[in-house]
Design a protein around this motif. Structure first.
Motif, PDB file in Angstrom:
ATOM      1  N   PRO A  49      -3.688   0.053  -0.948  1.00 30.06           N
ATOM      2  CA  PRO A  49      -2.491   0.880  -1.119  1.00 30.06           C
ATOM      3  C   PRO A  49      -2.126   1.742   0.086  1.00 30.06           C
ATOM      4  CG  PRO A  49      -4.321   1.852  -2.279  1.00 30.06           C
ATOM      5  CD  PRO A  49      -4.811   0.551  -1.723  1.00 30.06           C
ATOM      6  N   SER A  50      -3.077   2.050   0.969  1.00 24.17           N
ATOM      7  CA  SER A  50      -2.745   2.928   2.095  1.00 24.17           C
ATOM      8  C   SER A  50      -3.434   2.464   3.372  1.00 24.17           C
ATOM      9  CB  SER A  50      -3.126   4.374   1.783  1.00 24.17           C
ATOM     10  OG  SER A  50      -4.511   4.484   1.591  1.00 24.17           O
ATOM     11  N   PHE A  51      -2.805   2.811   4.487  1.00 21.97           N
ATOM     12  CA  PHE A  51      -3.300   2.448   5.814  1.00 21.97           C
ATOM     13  C   PHE A  51      -3.250   3.675   6.712  1.00 21.97           C
ATOM     14  CE2 PHE A  51      -1.950  -1.543   4.049  1.00 21.97           C
ATOM     15  CZ  PHE A  51      -2.881  -2.450   4.517  1.00 21.97           C
ATOM     16  N   ALA A  78      -7.011  12.208  17.749  1.00 22.63           N
ATOM     17  CA  ALA A  78      -7.394  12.360  16.345  1.00 22.63           C
ATOM     18  C   ALA A  78      -6.197  12.335  15.399  1.00 22.63           C
ATOM     19  CB  ALA A  78      -8.160  13.664  16.151  1.00 22.63           C
ATOM     20  N   SER A  79      -4.990  12.339  15.926  1.00 25.10           N
ATOM     21  CA  SER A  79      -3.814  12.354  15.049  1.00 25.10           C
ATOM     22  C   SER A  79      -3.669  11.021  14.329  1.00 25.10           C
ATOM     23  CB  SER A  79      -2.551  12.681  15.846  1.00 25.10           C
ATOM     24  OG  SER A  79      -2.277  11.657  16.762  1.00 25.10           O
ATOM     25  N   ARG A  80      -3.287  11.086  13.074  1.00 32.73           N
ATOM     26  CA  ARG A  80      -3.139   9.893  12.240  1.00 32.73           C
ATOM     27  C   ARG A  80      -1.856  10.001  11.419  1.00 32.73           C
ATOM     28  NH1 ARG A  80      -6.304   8.248  15.145  1.00 32.73           N
ATOM     29  NH2 ARG A  80      -8.394   7.513  14.804  1.00 32.73           N
ATOM     30  N   LEU A  81      -1.321   8.837  11.091  1.00 37.45           N
ATOM     31  CA  LEU A  81      -0.195   8.705  10.197  1.00 37.45           C
ATOM     32  C   LEU A  81      -0.682   7.822   9.057  1.00 37.45           C
ATOM     33  CD1 LEU A  81       2.847   9.474  10.134  1.00 37.45           C
ATOM     34  CD2 LEU A  81       3.304   7.242  11.116  1.00 37.45           C
ATOM     35  N   VAL A  82      -0.678   8.326   7.828  1.00 39.31           N
ATOM     36  CA  VAL A  82      -1.136   7.555   6.682  1.00 39.31           C
ATOM     37  C   VAL A  82       0.083   7.005   5.958  1.00 39.31           C
ATOM     38  CG1 VAL A  82      -2.412   7.609   4.508  1.00 39.31           C
ATOM     39  CG2 VAL A  82      -3.218   8.948   6.448  1.00 39.31           C
ATOM     40  N   VAL A  83       0.105   5.688   5.772  1.00 36.68           N
ATOM     41  CA  VAL A  83       1.210   5.005   5.104  1.00 36.68           C
ATOM     42  C   VAL A  83       0.729   4.586   3.722  1.00 36.68           C
ATOM     43  CG1 VAL A  83       2.782   3.048   5.190  1.00 36.68           C
ATOM     44  CG2 VAL A  83       2.054   4.142   7.309  1.00 36.68           C
ATOM     45  N   LYS A  84       1.445   5.018   2.683  1.00 37.32           N
ATOM     46  CA  LYS A  84       1.117   4.639   1.307  1.00 37.32           C
ATOM     47  C   LYS A  84       2.183   3.668   0.813  1.00 37.32           C
ATOM     48  CE  LYS A  84      -1.313   8.870   0.366  1.00 37.32           C
ATOM     49  NZ  LYS A  84      -1.495  10.024  -0.500  1.00 37.32           N
ATOM     50  N   LEU A  85       1.742   2.469   0.462  1.00 35.69           N
ATOM     51  CA  LEU A  85       2.659   1.416   0.041  1.00 35.69           C
ATOM     52  C   LEU A  85       2.805   1.390  -1.470  1.00 35.69           C
ATOM     53  CD1 LEU A  85       1.298  -1.465   2.297  1.00 35.69           C
ATOM     54  CD2 LEU A  85       3.291  -0.045   2.713  1.00 35.69           C
ATOM     55  N   MET A  99      18.359   2.770  -5.788  1.00 38.40           N
ATOM     56  CA  MET A  99      17.332   3.230  -4.884  1.00 38.40           C
ATOM     57  C   MET A  99      16.393   2.079  -4.578  1.00 38.40           C
ATOM     58  SD  MET A  99      15.221   6.663  -5.113  1.00 38.40           S
ATOM     59  CE  MET A  99      15.264   7.369  -3.516  1.00 38.40           C
ATOM     60  N   GLY A 100      15.918   2.014  -3.354  1.00 42.90           N
ATOM     61  CA  GLY A 100      15.044   0.938  -2.925  1.00 42.90           C
ATOM     62  C   GLY A 100      13.577   1.269  -3.104  1.00 42.90           C
ATOM     63  N   THR A 101      12.758   0.546  -2.385  1.00 41.57           N
ATOM     64  CA  THR A 101      11.328   0.733  -2.417  1.00 41.57           C
ATOM     65  C   THR A 101      10.954   2.004  -1.659  1.00 41.57           C
ATOM     66  OG1 THR A 101      11.031  -1.648  -2.473  1.00 41.57           O
ATOM     67  CG2 THR A 101       9.151  -0.356  -1.788  1.00 41.57           C
ATOM     68  N   VAL A 102      10.046   2.804  -2.217  1.00 39.07           N
ATOM     69  CA  VAL A 102       9.640   4.055  -1.594  1.00 39.07           C
ATOM     70  C   VAL A 102       8.295   3.868  -0.892  1.00 39.07           C
ATOM     71  CG1 VAL A 102       9.030   6.465  -1.978  1.00 39.07           C
ATOM     72  CG2 VAL A 102      10.877   5.425  -3.282  1.00 39.07           C
ATOM     73  N   VAL A 103       8.286   4.076   0.407  1.00 41.80           N
ATOM     74  CA  VAL A 103       7.074   4.051   1.222  1.00 41.80           C
ATOM     75  C   VAL A 103       6.842   5.488   1.669  1.00 41.80           C
ATOM     76  CG1 VAL A 103       5.991   3.168   3.313  1.00 41.80           C
ATOM     77  CG2 VAL A 103       7.533   1.702   2.004  1.00 41.80           C
ATOM     78  N   THR A 104       5.624   6.000   1.478  1.00 42.83           N
ATOM     79  CA  THR A 104       5.319   7.388   1.798  1.00 42.83           C
ATOM     80  C   THR A 104       4.520   7.481   3.091  1.00 42.83           C
ATOM     81  OG1 THR A 104       5.209   7.866  -0.565  1.00 42.83           O
ATOM     82  CG2 THR A 104       4.258   9.499   0.906  1.00 42.83           C
ATOM     83  N   PHE A 105       4.919   8.397   3.969  1.00 40.92           N
ATOM     84  CA  PHE A 105       4.214   8.664   5.217  1.00 40.92           C
ATOM     85  C   PHE A 105       3.676  10.085   5.163  1.00 40.92           C
ATOM     86  CE2 PHE A 105       7.046   5.286   6.309  1.00 40.92           C
ATOM     87  CZ  PHE A 105       6.355   4.539   7.253  1.00 40.92           C
ATOM     88  N   VAL A 106       2.407  10.246   5.539  1.00 42.10           N
ATOM     89  CA  VAL A 106       1.781  11.559   5.592  1.00 42.10           C
ATOM     90  C   VAL A 106       1.094  11.675   6.950  1.00 42.10           C
ATOM     91  CG1 VAL A 106       0.070  13.080   4.540  1.00 42.10           C
ATOM     92  CG2 VAL A 106       1.370  11.505   3.102  1.00 42.10           C
ATOM     93  N   GLN A 126       3.342  -0.512  -5.168  1.00 40.15           N
ATOM     94  CA  GLN A 126       2.622  -1.646  -5.778  1.00 40.15           C
ATOM     95  C   GLN A 126       3.153  -3.004  -5.320  1.00 40.15           C
ATOM     96  OE1 GLN A 126       0.004  -1.120  -7.873  1.00 40.15           O
ATOM     97  NE2 GLN A 126      -0.415  -3.291  -8.055  1.00 40.15           N
ATOM     98  N   ASN A 127       4.459  -3.160  -5.216  1.00 35.73           N
ATOM     99  CA  ASN A 127       5.023  -4.468  -4.859  1.00 35.73           C
ATOM    100  C   ASN A 127       4.780  -4.873  -3.408  1.00 35.73           C
ATOM    101  OD1 ASN A 127       6.825  -2.478  -3.973  1.00 35.73           O
ATOM    102  ND2 ASN A 127       8.580  -3.831  -4.166  1.00 35.73           N
ATOM    103  N   LEU A 128       4.316  -3.957  -2.540  1.00 35.76           N
ATOM    104  CA  LEU A 128       4.017  -4.291  -1.150  1.00 35.76           C
ATOM    105  C   LEU A 128       2.518  -4.346  -0.855  1.00 35.76           C
ATOM    106  CD1 LEU A 128       6.677  -2.197   0.774  1.00 35.76           C
ATOM    107  CD2 LEU A 128       6.746  -4.623   0.178  1.00 35.76           C
ATOM    108  N   GLN A 129       1.692  -4.160  -1.856  1.00 38.91           N
ATOM    109  CA  GLN A 129       0.241  -4.145  -1.674  1.00 38.91           C
ATOM    110  C   GLN A 129      -0.334  -5.554  -1.747  1.00 38.91           C
ATOM    111  OE1 GLN A 129      -1.599  -1.345  -4.324  1.00 38.91           O
ATOM    112  NE2 GLN A 129      -0.114   0.236  -3.832  1.00 38.91           N
ATOM    113  N   LYS A 130       0.163  -6.455  -0.921  1.00 42.05           N
ATOM    114  CA  LYS A 130      -0.282  -7.848  -0.932  1.00 42.05           C
ATOM    115  C   LYS A 130      -1.711  -7.994  -0.429  1.00 42.05           C
ATOM    116  CE  LYS A 130       3.679  -9.084  -2.389  1.00 42.05           C
ATOM    117  NZ  LYS A 130       3.871  -9.248  -3.805  1.00 42.05           N
ATOM    118  N   SER A 131      -2.183  -7.036   0.353  1.00 45.07           N
ATOM    119  CA  SER A 131      -3.558  -7.101   0.852  1.00 45.07           C
ATOM    120  C   SER A 131      -4.526  -6.439  -0.119  1.00 45.07           C
ATOM    121  CB  SER A 131      -3.652  -6.416   2.213  1.00 45.07           C
ATOM    122  OG  SER A 131      -3.405  -5.033   2.072  1.00 45.07           O
ATOM    123  N   GLY A 132      -4.005  -5.876  -1.209  1.00 45.56           N
ATOM    124  CA  GLY A 132      -4.849  -5.193  -2.176  1.00 45.56           C
ATOM    125  C   GLY A 132      -5.196  -3.779  -1.766  1.00 45.56           C
TER     126      GLY A 132
END
Length: 84
Positions: free
Chosen positions: A33-35, A16-23, A1-8, A25-31
């Motif tokens: 965890p979510s965008f 007003a619609s938003r898509l929240v991306v949760k990264l 299994m690969g890296t799991v990225v979560t979309f909500v 630990q290994n992809l949190q290079k900007s410090g």
């Protein structure tokens, strides 16, 4: 299994619609965890937080591309994603 990225997604419609991306630990290079991404077109979302731009483009119902661009020259990646 690969890296799991979560979309909500929120229930709002229109601007007003938003898509929240949760990264993971290994992809949190900007410090960060979510965008929070806003919809730019029918199949593309993007958002900028702390000088980092994250975008997601839906290519098909089961495949998309996540990309991240930071303010440093080597802070860039593109990752293909598929739904399980």
């Amino acid at each position: 299994m690969g890296t799991v990225v979560t979309f909500v997604a929120n229930r709002a419609a229109g601007p007003a619609s938003r898509l929240v991306v949760k990264l993971p630990q290994n992809l949190q290079k900007s410090g960060q965890p979510s965008f929070s991404l806003s919809q730019k077109s029918n199949d593309e979302w993007s958002g900028t937080q702390n000088n980092v731009t994250v975008s997601f483009k839906l290519v098909s119902d089961n495949f998309g591309i996540l990309s991240m661009v930071g303010d440093k020259p080597d802070h860039h990646f593109e990752m293909p994603l598929s739904r399980i």
